[in-house]
Structure formats: structure tokens, C-alpha cells
Design a protein around this motif. Sequence first.
Motif, short mmCIF file in Angstrom:
data_model
loop_
_atom_site.label_atom_id
_atom_site.label_comp_id
_atom_site.label_asym_id
_atom_site.label_seq_id
_atom_site.Cartn_x
_atom_site.Cartn_y
_atom_site.Cartn_z
N GLY A 1 0.66 -1.17 -0.03
CA GLY A 1 -0.15 0.09 -0.11
C GLY A 1 0.76 1.20 -0.06
N ARG A 2 0.17 2.40 -0.23
CA ARG A 2 0.98 3.67 -0.08
C ARG A 2 0.15 4.96 0.50
NH1 ARG A 2 -2.07 6.93 -3.39
NH2 ARG A 2 -2.23 6.33 -5.50
N PHE A 3 0.82 5.92 0.52
CA PHE A 3 0.43 7.31 1.02
C PHE A 3 1.23 8.17 0.07
CE2 PHE A 3 0.65 11.10 3.91
CZ PHE A 3 -0.55 11.64 3.65
N ALA A 4 0.26 9.02 -0.62
CA ALA A 4 1.01 9.75 -1.71
C ALA A 4 0.66 11.20 -1.70
CB ALA A 4 0.61 9.11 -3.24
N PRO A 5 1.31 11.78 -0.41
CA PRO A 5 0.82 13.41 -0.48
C PRO A 5 1.17 14.13 -1.35
CG PRO A 5 2.54 12.71 1.12
CD PRO A 5 1.98 11.41 0.59
N SER A 6 0.55 15.31 -1.77
CA SER A 6 1.16 16.52 -2.59
C SER A 6 1.95 17.34 -1.57
CB SER A 6 -0.08 17.04 -3.62
OG SER A 6 -0.51 16.09 -4.17
N PRO A 7 2.97 17.88 -1.87
CA PRO A 7 3.82 18.91 -1.21
C PRO A 7 3.16 20.24 -1.24
CG PRO A 7 5.03 18.38 -2.67
CD PRO A 7 4.04 17.55 -3.03
N SER B 1 -8.60 21.20 3.01
CA SER B 1 -7.62 21.16 1.90
C SER B 1 -6.13 21.84 2.35
CB SER B 1 -7.95 22.18 0.93
OG SER B 1 -6.77 22.57 -0.04
N LYS B 2 -5.09 21.09 1.93
CA LYS B 2 -3.91 21.47 2.34
C LYS B 2 -3.69 22.94 1.80
CE LYS B 2 -1.55 18.18 0.64
NZ LYS B 2 -2.26 16.76 0.54
N SER B 3 -4.09 23.16 0.66
CA SER B 3 -3.71 24.51 0.07
C SER B 3 -4.24 25.47 0.63
CB SER B 3 -4.09 24.36 -1.77
OG SER B 3 -5.22 23.66 -1.60
#
Length: 287
Positions: A5-11, A228-230
Motif C-alpha cells: 500500500g502507499r500514502f502519496a501526499p502532494s507537497p 485542503s492543504k492548500s
Amino acid sequence: MNYRGRFAPSPTGLLHFGSLVAAVGSWLCARHAGGQWLLRVDDIDPPREVAGSAQSILAALPAFGLVADAPPLYQSQRQAAHQEAFDRLRAAGLVFPCWCSRAQLAEAGGFHRDGHCLAQPQADRPPAWRLRAPDLAVAFDDALQGRQQQNLRDEAGDFVIRRVEGLHAYHLACVVDDAFQGITEVVRGTDLLDSTARQIWLQRCLSLPTPTYLHLPLALDAHGRKLSKSERAHPVDPADPVPALRRALAFLDVQTSATARTPEALLKAALDGFEPARLPHLAARPA
Ligand code: GLU
């Protein structure tokens, strides 16, 4: 097959509650399956990137007890592989250059269909490249959200896989890198449920395996919008991880110890009796 599995954050900002939920959910599913949990940094969109956020997200995860089995994969270092996949699609005649503007497409109902462009080719401006969306229903069984189906032509339209700026789009990079990391199950938020049919179609076009998918409920703010991170919403404090981790587990309806004082102890207690099928079968819920 061994579970990966994975976790794929956008920076694009600090780790926030919504991404902590995705990280915890994907970690629990991987550990429950006795599998591996990998990280990928989705840093293929420099204009949206917030300097230092990849490092801060990667540093925060172990503070929450979430330790990956391998060093993270940076998508920015995978451009040659993304280009190679693009070249294969192009050689197969599946993509076309497109100069259509958002406004033109909005006027035509929002979708780009049947490879039919509204704008003329412009020699002085680079095009976006779109993958032709066939009149085909792509279906899959989401492990939490159930049977999903999308007609690519009618509900997605011809979609951009390489942007005007020359950047490869998320869908292309995502499927190439999921395959590269040998991901067997993608666990992420329902904000990406709608993207999955397009990604499955790309996997078929590129002869890549299709993982299984589990889309977790999305965390909503007080106004019913996605955290949202943004928008710098709801950052979680890695210096005081236990309260946020408890909230993330509660959000996912996962029981844990009432007395545990460390993230590791909380996660260990959460894994006892964890069952992915008992995660909330909801598209979204308040954080
Ligand atoms: N990088 C994406 C995001 O942060 C997630 C990609 C994925 O899980 O496929 O929204």
C-alpha cells in the motif's frame, strides 16, 4: 501476492487532518494485511508546491507512528518514466495535442469529447495533450464504496495527460508510479473516487496492472467543504501527535486504547481487531 500500500501526499502545505486520515487509513490496511506501506511524494506540480512541505510532511509521519518500509519515491525524479509512458501512448495514437481553452470547453458543456477540438492549432503556443476517452463503461469494486462505474466519454471526456507547461498530469504520473512501486491496493480519500476510472483506463492503455481501490470518507470542514492543504486548513501538530491521531482513528470508526499515551501504542491497539470492511462506508463526514 504480497500486499503493498502507499500514502502519496502532494507537497502543497503542512500535513493536515484530512491527509492524516488517508495516511492512517492506508497504514492500517497495509499492516492489517501483513503488507508493506510505502510513501510517494507527488511533487510534479512546481507551481502548486509549497517550499519545505515535502520535508515537513515526511518528518511529521513518524511522529504519528507512521513509519514506511522504504525511502519515499519522489515523482519529480520519475520524469523519464512518465515521458516514456507518454511516448508509448503517443506512438499508439491514443493522445492528441489540444489548444482548447477552459472557457471554450465550459461553453461546450465542460467535457472534451471524441478528440474533437474547438480551438485551432497554434504554432506559437505549446498544446496540452489529451488521452482520447472511448465510449466505454469502466467499472470496479471499491472495497468500501462498493461498485463504481463511469462512462469515460460521457463522464470524464478526453483528459489531459500532459499540460501546456510540459508537465505530466497527475493521472499519468500516478498510474506509472503505482505500478513502479508495485502497489496492490490504493487507499485514499473519496475526492479521488471519480479519478479512478480514468486511471484504470490508463493502466489498460499502458498494460499496467490495476490495483484494488479503497476510498476513505473525506473529512469536511464546518462549511461542508473538503479540508485542503492548500487552504492551510486544520494542520496537525507532530509535536503533540496523540490528540490528532485519536481524532483520525475516531473519524475512521477504529477502536483504540483509551489509556495509550504514545502514537505507537495507539496504533498497535487500533490494529487489534481492525477490519477494513468496518471502516465507514461513507463518501464524506465532518472532521
Ligand atoms: N497526491 C494526491 C493528493 O494528495 C493523492 C494521490 C493518490 O493518492 O492517488 O491528493
